[in-house]
Scaffold this motif. Sequence first.
Motif, PDB file in Angstrom:
ATOM      1  N   HIS A 258       0.843  -1.204   0.000  1.00 55.52           N
ATOM      2  CA  HIS A 258       0.000   0.000   0.000  1.00 55.52           C
ATOM      3  C   HIS A 258       0.881   1.258   0.000  1.00 55.52           C
ATOM      4  CE1 HIS A 258      -3.683  -2.254   0.829  1.00 55.52           C
ATOM      5  NE2 HIS A 258      -2.948  -2.979   1.663  1.00 55.52           N
ATOM      6  N   LYS A 259       1.901   1.239   0.869  1.00 54.06           N
ATOM      7  CA  LYS A 259       2.783   2.401   0.938  1.00 54.06           C
ATOM      8  C   LYS A 259       3.523   2.606  -0.384  1.00 54.06           C
ATOM      9  CE  LYS A 259       3.943   2.314   5.877  1.00 54.06           C
ATOM     10  NZ  LYS A 259       5.087   2.356   6.802  1.00 54.06           N
ATOM     11  N   LEU A 260       3.962   1.485  -0.983  1.00 52.62           N
ATOM     12  CA  LEU A 260       4.688   1.591  -2.251  1.00 52.62           C
ATOM     13  C   LEU A 260       3.811   2.201  -3.331  1.00 52.62           C
ATOM     14  CD1 LEU A 260       6.669  -1.731  -2.641  1.00 52.62           C
ATOM     15  CD2 LEU A 260       7.586   0.589  -2.828  1.00 52.62           C
TER      16      LEU A 260
ATOM     17  N   ASP B 100       9.665   5.773   5.937  1.00 53.32           N
ATOM     18  CA  ASP B 100       8.648   6.527   6.663  1.00 53.32           C
ATOM     19  C   ASP B 100       8.326   5.823   7.959  1.00 53.32           C
ATOM     20  OD1 ASP B 100       7.086   4.310   5.698  1.00 53.32           O
ATOM     21  OD2 ASP B 100       5.309   5.521   6.089  1.00 53.32           O
ATOM     22  N   ASP B 101       7.810   6.585   8.905  1.00 54.68           N
ATOM     23  CA  ASP B 101       7.235   5.985  10.101  1.00 54.68           C
ATOM     24  C   ASP B 101       5.995   6.796  10.438  1.00 54.68           C
ATOM     25  OD1 ASP B 101       7.805   3.693  11.857  1.00 54.68           O
ATOM     26  OD2 ASP B 101       7.641   5.185  13.438  1.00 54.68           O
ATOM     27  N   THR B 102       4.971   6.107  10.905  1.00 56.73           N
ATOM     28  CA  THR B 102       3.674   6.747  11.121  1.00 56.73           C
ATOM     29  C   THR B 102       3.174   6.444  12.520  1.00 56.73           C
ATOM     30  OG1 THR B 102       3.076   6.652   8.782  1.00 56.73           O
ATOM     31  CG2 THR B 102       1.259   6.756  10.339  1.00 56.73           C
TER      32      THR B 102
ATOM     33  N   SER C 156       2.194   2.519  17.484  1.00 55.12           N
ATOM     34  CA  SER C 156       0.988   2.171  16.718  1.00 55.12           C
ATOM     35  C   SER C 156       1.044   0.763  16.119  1.00 55.12           C
ATOM     36  CB  SER C 156       0.758   3.187  15.595  1.00 55.12           C
ATOM     37  OG  SER C 156       0.483   4.463  16.147  1.00 55.12           O
ATOM     38  N   ALA C 157       2.214   0.342  15.646  1.00 54.53           N
ATOM     39  CA  ALA C 157       2.300  -0.950  14.961  1.00 54.53           C
ATOM     40  C   ALA C 157       2.097  -2.132  15.905  1.00 54.53           C
ATOM     41  CB  ALA C 157       3.647  -1.077  14.249  1.00 54.53           C
ATOM     42  N   ARG C 158       2.523  -1.954  17.157  1.00 56.92           N
ATOM     43  CA  ARG C 158       2.440  -3.093  18.083  1.00 56.92           C
ATOM     44  C   ARG C 158       1.633  -2.730  19.322  1.00 56.92           C
ATOM     45  NH1 ARG C 158       7.251  -0.862  17.168  1.00 56.92           N
ATOM     46  NH2 ARG C 158       8.282   0.101  18.937  1.00 56.92           N
TER      47      ARG C 158
ATOM     48  N   LYS D 162      -5.061  12.216  15.198  1.00 55.60           N
ATOM     49  CA  LYS D 162      -4.350  12.583  13.977  1.00 55.60           C
ATOM     50  C   LYS D 162      -3.362  11.482  13.598  1.00 55.60           C
ATOM     51  CE  LYS D 162      -2.756  16.644  15.300  1.00 55.60           C
ATOM     52  NZ  LYS D 162      -3.244  17.043  16.590  1.00 55.60           N
ATOM     53  N   PHE D 163      -3.165  11.349  12.295  1.00 53.98           N
ATOM     54  CA  PHE D 163      -2.067  10.525  11.799  1.00 53.98           C
ATOM     55  C   PHE D 163      -0.897  11.451  11.521  1.00 53.98           C
ATOM     56  CE2 PHE D 163      -4.944   7.060  10.142  1.00 53.98           C
ATOM     57  CZ  PHE D 163      -4.269   6.005  10.729  1.00 53.98           C
ATOM     58  N   ARG D 164       0.288  11.034  11.946  1.00 59.05           N
ATOM     59  CA  ARG D 164       1.497  11.807  11.654  1.00 59.05           C
ATOM     60  C   ARG D 164       2.533  10.883  11.006  1.00 59.05           C
ATOM     61  NH1 ARG D 164       2.979  16.359  14.177  1.00 59.05           N
ATOM     62  NH2 ARG D 164       1.595  15.914  15.914  1.00 59.05           N
TER      63      ARG D 164
ATOM     64  N   PHE E  85      -5.161  -0.022   4.753  1.00 55.54           N
ATOM     65  CA  PHE E  85      -4.527  -0.950   5.693  1.00 55.54           C
ATOM     66  C   PHE E  85      -4.491  -0.312   7.079  1.00 55.54           C
ATOM     67  CE2 PHE E  85      -0.282   0.948   6.380  1.00 55.54           C
ATOM     68  CZ  PHE E  85      -0.312   1.933   5.410  1.00 55.54           C
ATOM     69  N   GLY E  86      -3.955  -1.053   8.025  1.00 57.16           N
ATOM     70  CA  GLY E  86      -3.756  -0.525   9.378  1.00 57.16           C
ATOM     71  C   GLY E  86      -5.058  -0.020   9.993  1.00 57.16           C
ATOM     72  N   TYR E  87      -5.007   1.201  10.522  1.00 59.96           N
ATOM     73  CA  TYR E  87      -6.155   1.791  11.228  1.00 59.96           C
ATOM     74  C   TYR E  87      -7.152   2.464  10.275  1.00 59.96           C
ATOM     75  CZ  TYR E  87      -3.201   1.244  15.430  1.00 59.96           C
ATOM     76  OH  TYR E  87      -2.429   0.746  16.456  1.00 59.96           O
TER      77      TYR E  87
END
Length: 189
Positions: free
Chosen positions: A11-13, A67-69, A84-86, A114-116, A148-150
């Motif tokens: 998705h990120k790609l 990146d990191d979110t 967030s990931a874990r 917010k997403f950062r 994906f994710g949240y």
Amino acid sequence: MKLVFATNNKHKLAEAKSIIGNDHEIVSLNDIGCNENLPETGNTIRQNASQKAMYVYEKYGVNCFADDTGLEIDALEGRPGVYSARYAGNDCDANRNIEKVLTELRDVANRKAKFRTVIALYINSEKHFFEGVVDGTILTERKGSEGFGYDPVFCPDGNNLSFAEMTASQKNAISHRGRALEKMKGFLI
Ligand code: IMP
């Protein structure tokens, strides 16, 4: 220019290719034969992005960005943030992370979040950072199956749709990562 995006998240790609793919060749970790888990032990998303990009830049000798979110929820004092990931545990998936957030926000009226995203770019011996933020609210239940994710529980401000109900281009136009990628694109041109 050829740039390695230090991820194998499809998705990120796709997001990165659609935003900067016309100007630059974006390749993944798989494309350069890197199948390792990258170090991600920082206390901030900026540190994590930097750590991942530096690892690939130094080990593979390629211009690279990572990146990191973090999802920052007001009523949870900014959690899950860098975790967030874990959030629901080390071996948890997106479903369980969402479940934990929904449980913690049960009966909570303030659902602002917010997403950062921070992107770290390592290029020609220099490092640069680009940040993107999107404000929104956490829904009371999942909506949509894209992304994906949240994404199924995040509704960006000014929209009736969750990120998971949007097309990729709708999400890219307003998302945290889309905004960070646009800043990087402006720098690279
Ligand atoms: P990372 O930046 O890939 O480490 O992501 C941290 C956490 O945020 C993971 O749980 C991801 O699934 C989630 N995440 C990252 N980007 C997004 C997004 O665009 N939408 C929803 N969740 C995301």
